[in-house]
Design an enzyme around this catalytic site. Structure first.
Site, mmCIF file in Angstrom:
data_model
loop_
_atom_site.group_PDB
_atom_site.id
_atom_site.type_symbol
_atom_site.label_atom_id
_atom_site.label_comp_id
_atom_site.label_asym_id
_atom_site.label_seq_id
_atom_site.Cartn_x
_atom_site.Cartn_y
_atom_site.Cartn_z
ATOM 1 N N CYS A 179 -21.636 -71.855 35.623
ATOM 2 C CA CYS A 179 -21.077 -71.746 36.972
ATOM 3 C C CYS A 179 -20.077 -70.597 37.025
ATOM 4 O O CYS A 179 -19.787 -69.961 36.008
ATOM 5 C CB CYS A 179 -20.398 -73.051 37.401
ATOM 6 S SG CYS A 179 -18.879 -73.392 36.480
ATOM 7 N N ASP A 184 -23.903 -31.888 56.066
ATOM 8 C CA ASP A 184 -24.055 -30.485 55.700
ATOM 9 C C ASP A 184 -25.393 -30.020 56.270
ATOM 10 O O ASP A 184 -26.353 -30.785 56.274
ATOM 11 C CB ASP A 184 -24.036 -30.346 54.173
ATOM 12 C CG ASP A 184 -24.253 -28.922 53.727
ATOM 13 O OD1 ASP A 184 -23.570 -28.029 54.258
ATOM 14 O OD2 ASP A 184 -25.111 -28.702 52.848
ATOM 15 N N ASP A 188 -25.541 -31.860 49.452
ATOM 16 C CA ASP A 188 -26.509 -31.715 48.365
ATOM 17 C C ASP A 188 -25.964 -32.123 47.005
ATOM 18 O O ASP A 188 -26.678 -32.075 46.009
ATOM 19 C CB ASP A 188 -27.063 -30.289 48.305
ATOM 20 C CG ASP A 188 -25.988 -29.249 48.013
ATOM 21 O OD1 ASP A 188 -24.889 -29.636 47.578
ATOM 22 O OD2 ASP A 188 -26.247 -28.054 48.226
#
Length: 758
Positions: free
Chosen positions: A22, A444, A646
Site C-alpha cells: 500500500c 518559434d 527546435d
C-alpha cells in the site's frame, strides 16, 4: 541501475522494490531512504520503484540495506550483461517479468484456495437452516469451520500476518497491519467462542466469525490480484517499447555478411537492412535508400523516405528497399534505450498534487486503528460485544490506503506511456501537471510553424529563355553553394529532372549571392544589393513583383544573365500542413498563440496570416538570444507561457518559459532541452501533449476524489454511525469486499486514459 546527474554530479539509482502492499509502505521506505546522508529519494507505490539521488559516498549496497531494514526487498534481476558489458533492455524486462508472473501465479492460487475454503465455511454456517438436511451439532459445526479457516488465516492470509510482524519489528504500520488485526481479531474471538467451555470462560450467547476472517482475506487478496494485473496494463507502454528491439543484426565484417546478436554490434559496424526488417541500432545510411516506419519514435504512421546521409534509428521498420548503414549508437546509447529510460524516470516521478495524498498516507493506518479501538470501546459500552466486534473489525478492513497511494501515480504512468506511444516525451510528472495550466503559447517560426526547409514557390522569368532553361542557369550557379536558399533552387531543378552543367569561375559573395559562368554565360544571382553592386538595372515591374513576393512571406532572389535582369526565383519556408489547424485548436481552448521570429515584419506577418495568428501577436526581427526576453514579457503580463522551439538555438527561451516544448526528431539535444519533446515536430502533436496533460490531471482529480471520498464516507458508516437511527451495521465481509475493489476502481479509471483520444 544508476547514472550520474550532469548538473549536480550526484548519482541516480533506481531500485525495483518487492513486498509493498500500500501507499504507507512507500512512505515508510522513502522516509528511511531520505535519512541517508546527502540523499533525496522518491518511492512510487504504483510502479514499485525507488529513485534515489545520492552522493558518491552512498552506494547501492547502502540503499538495498535501508530498503531491507525497512522490512521490504528488491527485485533481483537476472544476469543483465553480455561479455561487452552493455545492459540488455529486453533481458532486464524479462527477468523482472518472470518474478512478477511467479508472484501473480502464487497470488491467484491462494485466491482460489481461499475462495474454496471460504465457500465451505459459509455453507457450514447456514447448513442448519436448510430443513431437508440433517442438523449438525453446533460444536461440530464450529470446529469444522475453524479447521477450514485455519489455512485461510495463516497460509492464504500469511502475507498479511508476515507484513504485520515485519511492521511491528520496524515500527511501521501499513495495510498489512489493518488486515491482520481485523481478521485475527475475528478469528481469535471465534476460536475462544468454540473452546470457551473447555477452558472455563463464560461468554454471552454470541456466534463465531470465521466467515468474516476467511472471506475478508480472500476478497482482499482477490482485489490485490486484479490490482496487480491492472498495474501491469498501466505499464504496458514500457513493455511494448522494450519489445520493439530486434534480436540480431546483419553485419559486414572483413567483407563477409553474417547475422550476429544485437548485443555484439559495435560502433562503426556496417549493417545491411533488407525490406521488412527492423533496424537494429542507430546510425547513418551510407548506401541505398528506403521508406522507413518511424512510428515508434514519432507516433507518425506515414513512413519517412530515407537516403544516403540520413539518420536511422534502432527498432524502426524498413518498409521497402535495401540499404547499408554505419552504426553510431548501440546498447544503452540508442534512441530507443534513451526513450525507455526517460519514460521510466518520468513515470516514477511525483506530481505536486500527490503531496497531500503522501502526507495523509503516512498517518493513515495509525488514525484508522485509533478509530477502530474507539469504535469497539464505544459500542461495547452501549451495545455489547457483538456490535462492538462487528463495527471495530469493519472499520479496520474497510479503510483503504491503497486507493490514496494509487490515485496519482497510476494516472501518471498511463499518461506518460500514452505520450511515448504518440511521440510525446515528458520529463517528469511536475511538467505534465504544469502544462495543462498554460494560457499562452509562444511559437518559434522556423521549424515549428514552418517546415524549416526553404523551397522554391515561384519562378518569375522575364528573359527570352524557357522557364526550365532559366531555372537551369540559375540552379547551376548554386550547384557548389551550401547556402539553404541556393540548395532550394538546386532541389527544384532536380524535381523537374533538369540536368545541371558544372559552373566555372564560381564565386560566393557573402550575404549577397553568387556568380559563375554557365555554358558560356555570366550568371549573377542574389539580392538587390548585389544587383546594384554589379550594375544590373532592375525594371520597375520586376522590383514591384519582388515587393509582392516579400509581402507574401517569400524571399525574392534576382537572376541576371550576361548583364541583363532575367527574373526572380521566390523562395519560402512554407507553413507546415497542420500548423493552422493546431493553432486554431489552441485558440479554441482559450490559449493565446504568439509567434517569434528573426524575419522582417513583412515576412513575419505574412507567415502569421497563413498560420492563423493575428498581427498583434507577432514578435518580428528578434535575435535568438532575445527570445527569452519575449517569454519574460508575456509572463510579466500575467500569462503562463509554453515556449515551443527546435530545442537548440531556442534553449534560453525554453528554459525561461513555464513549460519548454522542444520540437525534435529524436535528437539528444531536443530531449535534454525542453520539459516536453515532440518527436515528430508537429504542432498538432504539441496540442495533443497539452490535451494529454489536461486529461491526465482530470483523471488524477477524479481518483483523489474517489479515494478521499471513499474513506471519509465509508469509515464512519463502518463505525456504525447509522446504527442508532436505522439499525444498520455494516458486515465486515461487505466492508472487506468494498475495500478490496476500491483500489482496482482507481487503477481502472486511470487505464481509461489509454482509450481517450488526444
Amino acid at each position: 541501475m544508476n547514472k550520474r546527474d550532469k548538473e549536480t554530479e550526484n548519482i541516480k539509482t533506481t531500485m525495483k522494490i518487492r513486498g509493498m502492499h500500500c501507499a504507507s509502505c512507500a512512505v515508510v521506505i522513502e522516509k528511511n531512504l531520505n535519512k541517508l546522508p546527502s540523499t533525496k529519494a522518491s518511492v512510487n507505490y504504483a510502479n514499485e520503484k525507488a529513485v534515489v539521488e545520492h552522493s558518491a559516498e552512498i552506494n547501492e549496497t547502502d540503499i538495498i540495506k535501508t530498503i531491507r531494514d525497512s522490512g521490504y526487498d528488491i527485485y533481483q534481476p537476472q544476469d543483465q550483461t553480455t561479455h561487452t558489458g552493455r545492459t540488455t533492455i529486453a533481458k532486464e524486462m524479462t527477468a523482472e517479468e518472470v518474478e512478477r508472473q511467479r508472484d501473480l501465479k502464487n497470488l491467484r492460487f491462494k485466491v482460489i484456495i481461499g475462495a474454496i475454503l471460504s465457500i465451505g465455511i459459509m455453507v457450514l454456517g447456514y447448513i442448519n437452516l436448510i430443513p431437508s438436511i440433517p442438523q449438525i451439532p453446533m460444536k461440530t459445526q464450529n470446529i469444522l469451520m475453524l479447521l477450514l479457516a485455519l489455512p485461510v488465516q495463516f497460509w492464504v492470509g500469511g502475507v498479511f500476518i508476515h507484513g504485520f510482524i515485519k511492521g511491528l519489528k520496524h515500527r511501521n504500520a501499513n495495510m498489512d497491519t489493518l488486515i491482520a488485526i481485523g481478521t485475527l481479531t475475528a478469528f481469535i474471538f471465534s476460536t475462544i467462542v468454540v473452546f470457551a467451555e473447555e477452558i472455563g470462560i463464560k461468554l454471552p450467547d454470541v456466534g463465531t466469525y470465521f466467515d468474516v476472517s476467511a472471506v475478508v482475506i480472500t476478497l482482499v487478496l482477490l482485489g490485490k490480484y486484479f490490482e496487480a494485473r491492472a498495474k501491469g496494463r498501466a505499464n504496458s507502454a514500457i513493455k511494448k517499447l522494450a519489445g520493439l528491439a530486434p534480436k540480431t543484426a546483419r553485419v559486414i565484417r572483413n567483407g563477409t555478411e553474417s547475422d550476429i546478436s544485437i548485443n555484439d554490434v559495435a560502433v562503426g559496424d556496417e549493417i545491411v537492412v533488407r525490406p521488412g526488417e527492423k533496424i537494429p541500432v542507430d546510425g547513418v545510411i551510407i548506401t541505398g535508400s528506403s521508406s522507413i516506419d518511424e512510428s515508434m519514435v514519432t507516433g507518425e504512421s506515414i513512413p519517412a523516405d530515407k537516403g544516403r546521409g540520413d539518420k536511422v534509428y534502432g527498432a524502426t521498420i524498413n518498409k521497402s528497399g535495401s540499404f547499408t548503414f554505419k552504426a553510431e549508437k548501440v546498447g544503452q546509447d540508442t534512441l530507443l534505450a534513451q526513450i525507455i529510460k526517460m519514460v521510466e524516470e518520468a513515470q516514477g516521478s511525483k506530481a505536486p498534487i500527490q503531496r497531500l495524498a503522501d502526507v495523509i498516507s503516512g498517518y493513515f493506518v495509525p488514525i484508522v486503528i485509533s478509530i477502530a479501538i474507539a469504535t469497539f470501546v464505544a459500542w461495547y459500552v452501549f451495545a455489547g460485544i457483538t456490535i462492538a466486534l462487528i463495527a471495530g473489525v469493519a472499520v479496520i478492513v474497510i479503510a483503504c490506503p491503497c486507493a490514496l497511494g494509487l490515485a496519482t501515480p497510476t494516472a501518471i504512468i498511463v499518461g506518460m506511456g500514452k505520450g511515448a506511444e504518440n511521440g510525446i516525451l515528458i520529463k517528469d510528472a511536475e511538467s505534465l501537471e504544469r502544462f495543462q495550466k498554460i494560457n499562452a503559447v509562444l511559437l518559434d517560426k522556423t521549424g515549428t510553424i514552418t517546415k524549416g526547409k526553404p523551397e522554391v514557390v515561384n519562378v518569375y522569368n522575364i528573359s527570352n529563355l524557357s522557364e526550365n532553361n532559366f531555372l537551369k542557369l540559375s540552379a547551376a550557379t548554386e550547384k557548389r553553394s551550401e547556402h539553404p536558399l541556393g540548395q532550394a533552387v538546386v532541389k527544384e531543378s532536380e524535381k523537374r529532372k533538369i540536368e545541371l552543367p558544372d559552373p566555372k569561375n564560381f564565386k560566393s559573395i557573402s550575404g549577397q549571392g553568387v556568380k559563375a559562368e554557365i555554358e558560356g554565360k555570366l550568371v549573377i544571382k542574389g539580392n538587390e544589393k548585389l544587383m546594384e553592386k554589379e550594375k544590373i538595372k532592375l525594371p520597375k515591374d520586376l522590383l514591384k513583383k519582388a515587393e509582392v513576393f516579400a509581402k507574401e512571406g517569400k524571399t525574392p532572389i534576382f537572376t541576371a544573365i550576361d548583364g541583363e535582369a532575367a527574373g526572380i526565383i521566390a523562395i519560402a519556408d512554407m507553413v507546415k500542413n497542420d500548423s493552422k489547424e493546431a493553432i486554431k485548436r489552441f485558440e479554441n481552448a482559450f490559449i493565446d498563440v504568439y509567434m517569434v521570429t528573426g524575419d522582417n515584419r513583412y515576412t513575419a506577418e505574412a507567415i502569421a496570416k497563413m498560420a492563423g495568428i493575428s498581427s498583434g501577436k507577432v514578435f518580428a526581427k528578434v535575435a535568438p538570444e532575445d527570445k527569452e526576453e519575449k517569454v519574460r514579457q508575456l509572463q510579466n503580463e500575467g500569462l503562463s507561457v509554453a515556449m515551443v522551439g527546435d530545442g537548440i538555438n531556442d534553449a534560453p527561451a525554453l528554459a525561461a518559459a513555464d513549460i519548454g516544448v522542444a520540437m525534435g526528431t529524436g535528437t539528444d539535444i531536443a530531449m535534454e532541452t525542453g520539459q516536453i519533446t515532440v518527436m515528430n515536430g508537429s504542432l498538432n502533436t504539441t496540442y495533443s501533449a497539452w490535451k494529454l496533460s489536461r486529461n491526465t490531471m482530470k483523471t488524477i482529480r477524479q481518483n483523489l476524489f474517489w479515494a478521499f471520498g471513499y474513506n471519509v464516507v465509508l469509515i464512519p458508516i463502518a463505525a456504525g454511525i447509522l446504527y442508532p437511527f436505522t439499525g444498520f451495521i455494516l458486515n465486515p465481509i461487505i466492508a472487506g469486499g468494498v475495500m478490496a475493489f476500491s483500489s482496482v476502481t482507481v487503477v481502472t479509471n486511470s487505464l481509461r486514459l489509454k482509450r481517450q483520444r488526444i
